[in-house]
Each structure stands twice: as structure tokens, then as C-alpha cells.
Design a protein around this motif. Structure first.
Motif, PDB file in Angstrom:
ATOM      1  N   LYS A 255       0.833  -1.207   0.000  1.00 51.37           N
ATOM      2  CA  LYS A 255       0.000   0.000   0.000  1.00 51.37           C
ATOM      3  C   LYS A 255       0.866   1.255   0.000  1.00 51.37           C
TER       4      LYS A 255
ATOM      5  N   GLN B 179      -7.348  -9.004  -1.669  1.00 55.04           N
ATOM      6  CA  GLN B 179      -8.277  -8.369  -2.606  1.00 55.04           C
ATOM      7  C   GLN B 179      -7.499  -7.343  -3.427  1.00 55.04           C
TER       8      GLN B 179
ATOM      9  N   ASP C   2      -8.547  -3.712  -4.263  1.00 51.99           N
ATOM     10  CA  ASP C   2      -8.474  -2.660  -3.246  1.00 51.99           C
ATOM     11  C   ASP C   2      -7.204  -1.823  -3.377  1.00 51.99           C
TER      12      ASP C   2
ATOM     13  N   ARG D 264      -7.556   1.045  -5.882  1.00 51.88           N
ATOM     14  CA  ARG D 264      -8.382   2.100  -5.302  1.00 51.88           C
ATOM     15  C   ARG D 264      -7.620   2.872  -4.223  1.00 51.88           C
ATOM     16  N   PHE D 265      -6.883   2.129  -3.391  1.00 57.59           N
ATOM     17  CA  PHE D 265      -6.104   2.755  -2.323  1.00 57.59           C
ATOM     18  C   PHE D 265      -5.047   3.701  -2.899  1.00 57.59           C
TER      19      PHE D 265
ATOM     20  N   TYR E  43     -12.159   6.836   3.989  1.00 60.60           N
ATOM     21  CA  TYR E  43     -11.904   5.581   3.272  1.00 60.60           C
ATOM     22  C   TYR E  43     -12.398   4.387   4.090  1.00 60.60           C
ATOM     23  N   SER E  44     -12.085   4.381   5.392  1.00 65.72           N
ATOM     24  CA  SER E  44     -12.468   3.248   6.244  1.00 65.72           C
ATOM     25  C   SER E  44     -13.976   3.106   6.341  1.00 65.72           C
TER      26      SER E  44
ATOM     27  N   TRP F 256     -15.108   1.805   2.582  1.00 59.64           N
ATOM     28  CA  TRP F 256     -14.609   0.527   2.043  1.00 59.64           C
ATOM     29  C   TRP F 256     -14.003  -0.394   3.096  1.00 59.64           C
TER      30      TRP F 256
ATOM     31  N   GLN G 241      -9.048  -2.984   5.721  1.00 60.89           N
ATOM     32  CA  GLN G 241      -8.268  -4.097   5.153  1.00 60.89           C
ATOM     33  C   GLN G 241      -9.158  -5.306   4.941  1.00 60.89           C
TER      34      GLN G 241
END
Length: 921
Positions: free
Chosen positions: A723, A784, A787, A790-791, A914-915, A918, A921
Motif C-alpha cells: 500500500k 483483494q 483494493d 483504489r487505495f 476511506y475506512s 470501504w 483491510q
């Protein structure tokens, strides 16, 4: 840059080659079976095997300079000096110099070397020195980390090694092979003895003893065989075991795989017993010949590996778009195409996660070492991540949920009344069998008073035996009492024994087995099962002493004598372990060959709530769709065959679960190999230990919870690096594009980018040792890859906001607006870029408030502080001119803290958004 090379590099990112090499024998066999790789072997090897199969025993032993009593130690040492250890060369670790070359020869180091060479040719010696240092440090860091991991893996592997039973002659036999009696007659001195030796110490000419569950340690020629069935599916693709014989029946056979009396390294004994002489070891085996022809032997990529490859390719595609853009924008706006090229190449290096292999390797190795302290041996490092992703644990019952110490609780006749006759028959059967003695046999043999009363050594003589197999689920021995008659004694599963019985004994009377008696017998055994006892039936019949060889056909028209019932109590750690696994989101299913009544009793005792019971006979009648539903809806499966267990695991995986399987028997091997993570114990049979990814060295199942938690820590720490790398790289390149379009000079020199990248990479070395928030350990961690993209897009531009703020500050506040002032501009962005890139580690490592609600581990805190200090020191210290930097005015450091604090504040706010949308983690 060669796209194919890059693709190969990224495809192998997580294949920790030097470590996994030690554990690839099964993976190689899987590759041979699944890909249909050419079965061609050197003609000389084929001739050797065919000759060994057709030559008579005496001639073969003479050719091998061996003896039916085996080799002596002196002979063994001489032969080993000539042929080496019994190891396939493909499995040996690389020499240090080759390992060092492999650590260097990735596309990124090659690219950096190219940059250094260009810098040297353009007489930019400082840039050449810095870039060269980066290459050397990167290579040495990876070499040191992987070498340390290799050493740890070797130490762990040494704790678990497969052995073989070898017949060896004592050293003194060489000095005095014969002795003379008083009359001068030569007497042969028999000094042969059976010893357990590591497989790698075997040599051609060794005589070995085989029984059910043994791995075949080398290419062998059978000397004797009794009902011997061998699984060689990995060699030939045959799903069913093949029967082997002491003699070659078809003298015209020239295909080694069709030879009746040749056994191949890497296959295993399913049932029966045998003795064999080794004719080839190491690379001189059929397996070794095939291994030399296979170059890619890694198992199929895990979901994690596939996900990382997708992210890596995302960055590569991004690099191939952004680098040319940077090149053309700077080339056209600045006019210096060489400088623009170097800068674009530096951007390409900055976008590539070159530390990913080392981070992953060291994280997995750290997990393996941690688990070794918990007495868990990790044979395949990727299994640690699978531990964390596991959401379904299938386990055998006997020896895993229950103790590996079984007690003989009852010995009763067919009506359930105590009977010493039944115990005596069971004792004779267990005493004389030479195949795989299981825990039930050991429990029977521990009744020493029976041995004394029977006077086994003098009263009985063994005539023959019919070994156990998983189809018949019974075994027999034939003994002679003073040679007056032969007595066939058979013991095994109740239904299988009843299928070959026609009579029952009650006291001294023998009655025909009628349907009424059969129903009464089943009631008696069911009552014993409900008490939690495992029931084994015992039957016998007398025969005249007219034959010396017996087979399965002789197991008929037997007289049922009674039953021996065993108590198999659960391990003390089973109940708390199952509870802990459930709390961490891991469901447990029991897959056993035992009957459903005993299994139900054990489940009640360990607190496992039953949600339906499925029998092996039910599975036989189910189609694929029906079984796919059944494996989800039920959690107890009883009276299973090995293929049933493997099929259940396969359908659970097809349903989207990450499946672990725990077992210790021969019948567990197929399921162990099919599962995402195979777990066995150190007391398991060879084939189970070889098939497993993880081996437990102690009886407590609580270490499973430790493995799950460590797997999740490992996963979380690897994900942190991915990330961070993805988001910070995206932000940096976005900032470079903006700066390149509007600033009349390069916003940062290629050397600055490379130094910044090197320092940032060094700061990441401590990530494997970082703490992980408790919230991330509560549920299985599934990969995933969507993700990550997107992150990256969500968090990457945050740093660009403050990069552009820094550009404006350097341009308007400090007047760095011309090429003459570019060093000041570049120094200002160098510090901000490095500090924000380093701080992102602490911001993204947790969804909580960093430093307050969630603190990084001390090594990561220290490494971060050191790198930030170095980043400030380089422009401000005496080395600045070497790096084409310059000292910044004091006012700069008044603006620096607000920029960094604002950056951290905005990132924290965006984390909350964000959390909530989505999840973290």
C-alpha cells in the motif's frame, strides 16, 4: 527495457526460490503429473532399471557388492564417497556466488547499472558513485537477508527429516565374516540389524524394509513383497495404487514405469510390506532424471502471489505510461534530452517496488522463526500467509483431536462379556504383523502379561501375513501352534470383518451367523461406540498345515471371536484450541475414517457443535453440486476413504474457502496435498509429513492459534509495504508531471530521486518486525487486489498536494525560479519528499491515530527517525555538494513542520472517509 524480463521478474516476486528449493520434491512430482512433462530419461538409466528388474537376486546383489543382510558401514562409506549423498541436485541450495548473482540480476539493478554507466561516461562521477552504491547496497541487503532466511530454513528442516528402515551389518563382520567351530566347519556370523537412517545417507546396495506409509527413498529392486501396493500417481498419472511383485512377470518390458519389481524414489507404499535393494540414488534415479528436465517447479501461485503480481503489473503499466510522458515533457521544455532521459529512467526506478521480494522473504522468514519457537516447523514459507487467510480447518480425529496414546479399555466376546480369548487373538495378530503398527497395535502389545502367558516365542511360529490396506480395512496373520494346525487371525473394522464371517463363537460353542445374531452384534458394537470406544473386531479360523503362503482369498468363512475396544481420549488442548479458532473466524470440520458414533462422542467432549453428519457411503452417491452444498451445511464427515477426504477439501476450496487440513496418517496424504495449507505432526507417517506444509512438534493444538495469528501479522505487514509503495509512488510521479510542465528546470535530479528511493527502501527493512492492530487479527485476511488500485488512487494525490505547496514555497518565498537557483529548489523538495514518504509508513500502517492509538514497533520507529535525520543532514551537512544539494535557509525549517503536520492531518481525515466507505483491510 525488455518487457518479457520484467514480466518474468514480477511473476516470481514471491517465490522465495532459495528457501523453497529444499522442499520441492512433492511440488516437482505435482508438476510432472499435472503438466505431462516428458517421461524421457537417459537411455543408460532405462537400461540400468530394466537390467535390475530382470537379473536374478543373487547376481544383482553381487553386482552391487551387497548381501541379503545389507551392507556394512565400511562399504557404505566407500560407496558414499563415490556416489555422494542421496539428494537430487535440483534440490540443493545455490553456492554463495550464484546466490549473489541472482540477488543482483533483476531488471531494476540492471537499470541502475545502466544509469551508473551513463553517468560515468558523461563524467558525472558523483552520480555514478551514488547509483553504484545503491546497486551494491540493494544487492548485499537482499543477499544477507535471504542467506539468513536460508540458514533459518535449513535449521528448521533439519528438525524434520524422513527416515528409512535399513538392514546393515556390523563393522566387525568385515574383520570376521566367518567363524570356525571346534571341528573346523565354517559358520556364518549373522550380524545384520535394522536401523532407522535419514534418507540422504542411503547408498546403492543398501537393503531396506518397507511397510504401509513409507516413502520410497531411492530407486529400488524388490527382493520380497507381500500384498505390496504402491502409489505412483505422480510418476505415471495412475489414480489407483499398483501392485508390485518380487519377480518381473513380463520379461519383454522395456519401459521402466511398467516394471513389476522396481520402486521409484518419491512414490509411497499404500499397503503391504517388502524388502528391497537400492539400485540408484540422487540424480541417478528416475525422479532425478526427470527433475533435471524441469525448470519451473514452483506450486501454482497462491491468491496472495497472484494479487501481488497484479499490483506489480499495475505499477509497470503505470511506469510505461508515465516515464515517456516525463521524458517528452522535460525534453521539449528543458531542451536537454540526455538529462531528461536520465530523469525518466529514475522515475521508472522510483515506480518499481524493488524491495518487495526482500520485504516478503524477510517477513515470511521472521514468521517461520517465530513459529519454530512455538515448536511449529514451516516447510513452505508461503504457508504462513495461508495460515492467516485460512477460514476453514478440516481435521482428522485420531491423533489430532484425540491423544496419540490409545488405551485398550475392553476385550469382550460377541455378546459384550469380558473375554481373555479375544485379547489373546488380538495380541498374536499385533505381535506377528510386520507392516505398519498403528496406535491400536501398540495398545494391545502393552499388555505384557499376555505375552508371558502365551509364551509367544516358543508356543507359536509365524507362517505368513496378509497386510492391511484401506480397501479391506483389515489385516491377518497366520500362525502355527507346535505345527499342529495353522490359525488365521484377522482383525479390522467391524463391518469389514463381518463381511468375511459365517460363524460366531459364544464360549466354547460356534454358531452360524444368522440375521438375528447380526442385528444383536450391531447393537453390542453400537453400545460400545456410544461410550466413546473405538471397536475393532477379531475373527479366526483353523486350517490344516498344508500351505505356507496365504492371500486375501483366504480371508473367508471366518469365525467372529469378539471385539477389542479402545479409549481414544481427546487432547487437553483440543477444546480451548477449537474455541480460540472459532473466535478468530476459523470454522472446524471433522473428517475421519472412524464411525459416526465414536466421532459424535468426541465432538461432544471437545465442545464442537454438530451441524449434520455425512458418511462416506453418502458421498459416493452424491453428485458434484450436491456435495458442494453438503460440505457447507455439515461439519462432521465419518467413515471416509482417503479419496473422500481429498474430494471434500477440493469442494471447500472451490466454494471460495481457504482450507487447512490437519492429519497424520497415510489416508490423510491426498487431502494434505490438496489443501491450501497441510498440517501434520512429527509422529505422522513419512508420506503425511512430506505432503504437509507445516509440522507440529508438540501435542498441543493451541499452537494452531499462534500460527493463524502469525499468518495474519505477516499478511498485514506485507500489505503495508504494498500500500505504501503504490500510493507514494503514484503521488511522487503525479508531482513530477506537474513540476515538469511548469518549472524551467528539473524539479529533482536523477541522482536525487535515486538517493531518496534508496533511503526510503532502507527505512522499510524494519516492516517485518512491526506491530499489527488487534482488529486485523480477528478475522481471516483475504487478498483483494482490486483494493490496492483504489487505495493508490485515493491516497497518492495527498502527498502531491504538499509537494505542490513546497514548489510554490520554494518559487515565491525563496525565489528559486531560475536554473541558477535550481539546487535550492531541488534541496527543498528533496527534504519534503523524503520526510512525507517516510511518514506515510506510520500513517498507512494503521487505521487508527498513529503514535497515539497505535504505535509502530521500536525497530521501525528507530529506522524512520534515522532516515529522516539522514534526509535533513545530506543538504545541510558537508556532503551536500557531492549530491548536488545545498543548505537551506533557517526560514525553510519554520515552514517544514506545518507542512508535515498538515500532511498528516489530511491523511488521517482521508483515512476516516476511506475506512467508513470501504473498510481498512
Amino acid at each position: 527495457m525488455n518487457l518479457t524480463i520484467l514480466k518474468e521478474f514480477f511473476a516470481g516476486f514471491l517465490r522465495t526460490r532459495h528457501i523453497a528449493r529444499h522442499f520441492r520434491r512433492l511440488a516437482l512430482l505435482d508438476t510432472l503429473a499435472q503438466t505431462g512433462v516428458s517421461r524421457e530419461v537417459p537411455a543408460t538409466l532405462t537400461k540400468t532399471l530394466v537390467a535390475a528388474a530382470t537379473r536374478n537376486t543373487e547376481a544383482l546383489l553381487k553386482q552391487l557388492d551387497s548381501h541379503s543382510d545389507g551392507l556394512s558401514e565400511t562399504q557404505v562409506q566407500t560407496i558414499r564417497e563415490r556416489v555422494g549423498l542421496n539428494e537430487v541436485e535440483h534440490e540443493k541450495p545455490l553456492p554463495w556466488w550464484m546466490h549473489l548473482w541472482h540477488c543482483y540480476r533483476n531488471p531494476f539493478n540492471l537499470l541502475l547499472t545502466l544509469l551508473a554507466a551513463i553517468s560515468y561516461l558523461t563524467e558525472d562521477m558523483k552520480a555514478a558513485l551514488v547509483i553504484g552504491t545503491m546497486v551494491v547496497l540493494s544487492t548485499l541487503l537482499r543477499f544477507w537477508q535471504e542467506a539468513k532466511s536460508n540458514k533459518a530454513a535449513d535449521a528448521l528442516k533439519a528438525m524434520v527429516s524422513n527416515t528409512a528402515t535399513v538392514i546393515r551389518r556390523d563393522l566387525s563382520e568385515d574383520a570376521a565374516p566367518e567363524a570356525e567351530n571346534f571341528f573346523g566347519v565354517h559358520l556364518h556370523v549373522k550380524l545384520a540389524q535394522r536401523v532407522e537412517l535419514p534418507i540422504k545417507l542411503l547408498v546403492p546396495g543398501d537393503v531396506i524394509v518397507l511397510s504401509a506409509g513409507d516413502m520410497i527413498p531411492a530407486d529400488c529392486r524388490l527382493l520380497t513383497a507381500k500384498e505390496l501396493f504402491v502409489s505412483q500417481a505422480a510418476m505415471t498419472g495412475e489414480s489407483m495404487p499398483v501392485e508390485k511383485f518380487a519377480e518381473q512377470r513380463d520379461a519383454s518390458a522395456i519401459n521402466p514405469l511398467e516394471l513389476d519389481n522396481i520402486l521409484f524414489m518419491g512414490t509411497n507404499v499404500v499397503s503391504g510390506s517388502a524388502t528391497a535393494v537400492i539400485v540408484g540414488t540422487g540424480n541417478a534415479t528416475y525422479f532425478g532424471a526427470l527433475a533435471s528436465r524441469v525448470t519451473a517447479t514452483d506450486r501454482a501461485p497462491t491468491s496472495f502471489q497472484s494479487g501481488v503480481n497484479k499490483v506489480s503489473w499495475l505499477l509497470i503499466r503505470f511506469m510505461f505510461v508515465m516515464s515517456p510522458l516525463v521524458l517528452f515533457i522535460n525534453g521539449f521544455t528543458k531542451g536537454d534530452w540526455m538529462e531528461a532521459l536520465l530523469f525518466a529512467l529514475s522515475i521508472a526506478v522510483g515506480l518499481t517496488p524493488e524491495m518487495l521480494p526482500m520485504i516478503v522473504t524477510s517477513t515470511l522468514a521472521k514468521g517461520a522463526v517465530f513459529l519454530s519457537r512455538k515448536k511449529v516447523i514451516v516447510k513452505r514459507l508461503d504457508a504462513i500467509q495461508n495460515f492467516g487467510a485460512m477460514d476453514m480447518l478440516c481435521t482428522d480425529k485420531t491423533g489430532t483431536l484425540t491423544q496419540d496414546k490409545i488405551f485398550l479399555a475392553r476385550h469382550v466376546d460377541v455378546w459384550g462379556e469380558d473375554s481373555d480369548d479375544v485379547l489373546e487373538m488380538a495380541y498374536l495378530n499385533s505381535y506377528y504383523q510386520t507392516g505398519l503398527k498403528n496406535l491400536l497395535d501398540v495398545a494391545v502389545l502393552e499388555h505384557a502379561e499376555v505375552h508371558r502367558e502365551l509364551e509367544v516365542a516358543t508356543a507359536f511360529r509365524k507362517v505368513d501375513e496378509i497386510p492391511f490396506d484401506f480397501t479391506r480395512r483389515r489385516m491377518s496373520v497366520v500362525v502355527a501352534e507346535h505345527d499342529a494346525h495353522h490359525l488365521v487371525i484377522t482383525k479390522g473394522a467391524v463391518e469389514e470383518i463381518l463381511s468375511v464371517c459365517t460363524q460366531v463363537r459364544h464360549g466354547e460353542a460356534v454358531e452360524a451367523l444368522t440375521p438375528e445374531l447380526l442385528a444383536r452384534i450391531r447393537n453390542v458394537t453400537a453400545d460400545l461406540n456410544e461410550e466413546g470406544l473405538r471397536v475393532v473386531a477379531v475373527a479366526a479360523k483353523e486350517l490344516p498345515p498344508t500351505q505356507e503362503a496365504y492371500g486375501v482369498a483366504d480371508e473367508r468363512e471366518l469365525v467372529l471371536i469378539g471385539y477389542v475396544a479402545f479409549l481414544d481420549p481427546p487432547k487437553e488442548s483440543t477444546a480451548p484450541a477449537l474455541k480460540a479458532l472459532a473466535e478468530h473466524g476459523v470454522a472446524v470440520k471433522v473428517l475421519t475414517g472412524d464411525n459416526e458414533l465414536v466421532t459424535a462422542k468426541i465432538c461432544r467432549e471437545v465442545g464442537l457443535e454438530q451441524r449434520g453428519v455425512v458418511l462416506g457411503s453418502d458421498i459416493e452417491r452424491m453428485g458434484d453440486a450436491e456435495l458442494a452444498r453438503a460440505v457447507e451445511e455439515n461439519n462432521v464427515f465419518a467413515k471416509l476413504t482417503p479419496s473422500h477426504k481429498e474430494r471434500i477439501v477440493r469442494f471447500l476450496k472451490a466454494n471460495g474457502h481457504v482450507v487447512g487440513f490437519m492429519g497424520d496418517g497415510i489416508n490423510d496424504a491426498p487431502a494434505l496435498r490438496t489443501a491450501d495449507i497441510g498440517i501434520s505432526v512429527d509422529t505422522a507417517v513419512d508420506i503425511a509429513k512430506e505432503a504437509a506444509d507445516v509440522i507440529l512438534l508438540e501435542k498441543s493444538l493451541m499452537v494452531l492459534e499462534e500460527g493463524v495469528l502469525e499468518g495474519r501479522r505477516t499478511f498485514a505487514n506485507m500489505l503495508k509495504y504494498i500500500k505504501m509503495t503504490a500510493s507514494s509512488n503514484f503521488g511522487n510521479v503525479f508531482s513530477v508531471l506537474v513540476a515538469s510542465a511548469f518549472i524551467p528546470f528539473l524539479p529533482m535530479l536523477p541522482m536525487h530521486l535515486l538517493v531518496q528511493n534508496l533511503l526510503y527502501d532502507i527505512s522499510q527493512i524494519a516492516i517485518p518486525f512491526d506491530n499489527v492492530d488487534d482488529e486485523l487479527l480477528r478475522q481471516p485476511q483475504h487478498w483483494q487486489p482490486g483494493d490496492i488500485g483504489r487505495f493508490m488512487v485515493f491516497f497518492g494525490p495527498i502527498s502531491s498536494v504538499f509537494d505542490i505547496t513546497t514548489f510554490a514555497m520554494m518559487w515565491f518565498v525563496f525565489g528559486a525560479q531560475s536554473p541558477e537557483q535550481q539546487t535550492l529548489f531541488q534541496s527543498g523538495w528533496f527534504i519534503v519528499g523524503l520526510l512525507t514518504q517516510t511518514l506515510i509508513v506510520h500513517m498507512i500502517r494503521t487505521s487508527k491515530l498513529p503514535f497515539i492509538q497505535s504505535r509502530a514497533a521500536t525497530p521501525l520507529m528507530v529506522m524512520t527517525a534515522v532516515i529522516m535525520a539522514v534526509g535533513i543532514f545530506l543538504p545541510m551537512g558537508p556532503l551536500a555538494h557531492y549530491f548536488k544539494l545545498q543548505a537551506l535557509p533557517p526560514l525553510y525549517f519554520a515552514f517544514l513542520p506545518p507542512i508535515l503536520l498538515a500532511y498528516m492531518g489530511l491523511t488521517q481525515a482521508m483515512k476516516g472517509i476511506y475506512s467508513r466507505r470501504w473498510g481498512w483491510q
